[in-house]
Design an enzyme around this catalytic site. Structure first.
Site, PDB file in Angstrom:
ATOM      1  N   TRP A  47      32.604  43.174  29.919  1.00 22.20           N
ATOM      2  CA  TRP A  47      31.577  42.324  30.530  1.00 22.20           C
ATOM      3  C   TRP A  47      30.996  43.033  31.748  1.00 22.20           C
ATOM      4  CZ3 TRP A  47      36.652  41.327  29.902  1.00 22.20           C
ATOM      5  CH2 TRP A  47      37.435  40.848  30.944  1.00 22.20           C
ATOM      6  N   ASP A  48      31.320  42.653  32.970  1.00 26.23           N
ATOM      7  CA  ASP A  48      30.621  43.223  34.127  1.00 26.23           C
ATOM      8  C   ASP A  48      30.576  44.755  34.083  1.00 26.23           C
ATOM      9  OD1 ASP A  48      30.744  40.580  34.790  1.00 26.23           O
ATOM     10  OD2 ASP A  48      31.739  40.846  36.710  1.00 26.23           O
ATOM     11  N   ALA A 132      35.414  42.774  39.464  1.00 29.45           N
ATOM     12  CA  ALA A 132      34.313  43.729  39.590  1.00 29.45           C
ATOM     13  C   ALA A 132      34.121  44.261  41.008  1.00 29.45           C
ATOM     14  CB  ALA A 132      33.021  43.087  39.098  1.00 29.45           C
ATOM     15  N   ARG A 202      34.563  38.051  46.257  1.00 30.32           N
ATOM     16  CA  ARG A 202      34.736  39.158  45.315  1.00 30.32           C
ATOM     17  C   ARG A 202      33.451  39.997  45.249  1.00 30.32           C
ATOM     18  NH1 ARG A 202      34.932  34.281  42.211  1.00 30.32           N
ATOM     19  NH2 ARG A 202      33.066  33.901  40.956  1.00 30.32           N
ATOM     20  N   ASP A 203      33.490  40.989  44.359  1.00 25.27           N
ATOM     21  CA  ASP A 203      32.323  41.786  43.972  1.00 25.27           C
ATOM     22  C   ASP A 203      31.764  42.657  45.094  1.00 25.27           C
ATOM     23  OD1 ASP A 203      32.626  40.403  41.596  1.00 25.27           O
ATOM     24  OD2 ASP A 203      30.988  39.009  41.986  1.00 25.27           O
ATOM     25  N   GLU A 287      27.082  35.783  42.652  1.00 23.66           N
ATOM     26  CA  GLU A 287      27.973  36.850  42.213  1.00 23.66           C
ATOM     27  C   GLU A 287      27.283  38.222  42.230  1.00 23.66           C
ATOM     28  OE1 GLU A 287      31.072  35.323  39.109  1.00 23.66           O
ATOM     29  OE2 GLU A 287      29.088  34.793  38.350  1.00 23.66           O
TER      30      GLU A 287
END
Length: 419
Positions: A47-48, A132, A202-203, A287
């Site tokens: 995915w990411d 991610a 996150r991220d 995100e």
């Protein structure tokens, strides 16, 4: 650093802005993805996608090889079965996050990808999930720093350093053995798990500001405060028309694009700064934020879902964006609403996790495609693979969807010869 705190002009993505979001505008809608899409692998979901880049944001190849990192999970047909003993791919896909690992892929033509394997060996990352971030090529010696998110227990922004080598046979990674903890949510600027069990932190996306040369980072966060206690201010509301004053339960939406500055040249010591964008009363998730620097302007992109919008506002799953003449703001939503590229209403879950590159190319992954027009109550096909790349034209405070390319086409902007 206090001067930087005072310098940040946090911008509210307001409810009035969000009311301008329009699904299925052809200039801000991703083309339909057919159900006959190819998959990169029958062994893993991806995915990411995190293309290898430099701190200036340029996507790079190494010795002629394009390189991407992805969130990855092994498909588990022996674990997820239905009552008849057949592979339940839907359940397998839904539960992938609990076993997410970062892997890498490489390609000569930037679209037919060879699986390279895990970046970190088992036991290196200190938590159960690798979520991610951003892989950065530092130099011609092949040093890479992978910024990512350690999740469960907690959520911590970290990085790990390794090396890349590439020859006629392919690409190899080495090192990536020591994870360095950078920072977590503080409870004063950014919400913690104790304040909200549904918090997001996150991220990480580090970058060097082209104007001042300093190292900064944006990331996903939520505005600090106990869940349900946030007050939606006049700034959060914006100039809403009569009849749209009722916010319902939108106080639970507290997403923001977090901001931090490195206090050392190596990026091992960081200070949290106020968020660049808040979405209180609008959306609970912002995100994978990331910048594109173009024409002296700062274009800040983020992804979000329809289901994370607050009461009384809505928008498609997709990528949203903001623009400013200054890194520190204030920002204005692109296209008036913030929507840059959304899924078509007939296939609202077809793609997600869009990454906008400096050349305007946008990559994403295929989530699910219905067998019939928009009917997700019937049968649908799970993706877990790269979606067709599209291109947007960025012009001032507007964007336009202008071109579609092959599945997973992620070309470099420059080639780095690693010795």
């Amino acid at each position: 650093m206090k001067n930087l705190i005072d310098k940040v002009k946090t911008t509210a993505w307001s409810r009035a802005d969000a009311l301008k979001v329009r699904s299925d505008d052809p200039t801000t809608t991703q083309p339909l993805v057919g159900i006959d899409f190819p998959v990169m692998s029958d062994e893993v979901f991806i995915w990411d996608t995190m293309p290898l880049k430099k701190y200036d944001g340029n996507i790079v190849s190494v010795n002629g090889w394009s390189v991407i990192f992805t969130l990855t999970a092994e498909r588990q047909p022996d674990v997820y079965t239905d009552a008849e003993g057949n592979y339940d791919i839907d359940s397998d896909w839904v539960n992938r996050h609990s076993r997410a690992r970062i892997c890498f892929w490489y390609s000569k033509d930037s679209k037919n990808w060879t699986f390279g394997g895990r970046v970190m060996a088992d036991g290196v990352s200190p938590t159960t999930r690798e979520w991610a971030g951003t892989p950065v090529l530092l130099n011609e010696q092949g040093d890479i720093e992978l910024y990512y998110t350690c999740v469960t227990p907690g959520a911590t922004i970290v990085k790990v350093k390794g090396k890349i080598a590439a020859d006629g046979n392919g690409v190899r990674l080495s090192g990536f053995r020591e994870v360095i903890e950078l920072f977590s949510a503080d409870g004063f600027i950014y919400q913690t798990e104790e304040q909200n069990e549904y918090w997001g932190f996150r991220d990480p996306s580090p970058f060097i500001d082209p104007k001042d040369g300093n190292l900064y980072m944006v990331f996903e966060g939520n505005v600090a405060g106990d869940r349900g206690t946030h007050v939606i201010t006049s700034e959060d509301m914006g100039d809403v028309p009569p009849g749209y004053e009722d916010v319902g339960g939108a106080r639970y939406q507290t997403g923001c694009i977090g901001f931090a500055v490195a206090k050392d040249a190596e990026g091992n010591d960081w200070q949290l700064l106020p968020p660049l964008i808040t979405a209180v009363g609008v959306n609970d998730q912002t995100e994978r934020p990331h910048f594109v620097f173009k024409d002296g302007k700062y274009y800040l992109f983020t992804i979000s879902h329809k289901f994370t919008y607050g009461d009384g506002v809505t928008g498609p799953d997709g990528v949203y964006g903001f623009v400013s003449d200054s890194l520190f703001g204030p920002y204005e939503p692109l296209n008036g609403s913030g929507l840059v590229l959304g899924n078509p209403s007939s296939q609202p879950y077809q793609t997600y996790s869009h990454c906008v590159m400096p050349n305007g190319l946008v990559t994403s992954f295929i989530d699910t495609i219905p067998q019939s027009n928009g009917d997700y109550n019937g049968s649908y096909r799970v993706g877990g693979t790269e979606a067709p790349t599209v291109q947007i034209k960025i012009k001032g405070n507007q964007t336009f969807m202008v071109k579609e390319f092959d599945y997973g086409y992620i070309p470099p902007m420059e080639n780095v010869i690693v010795k």
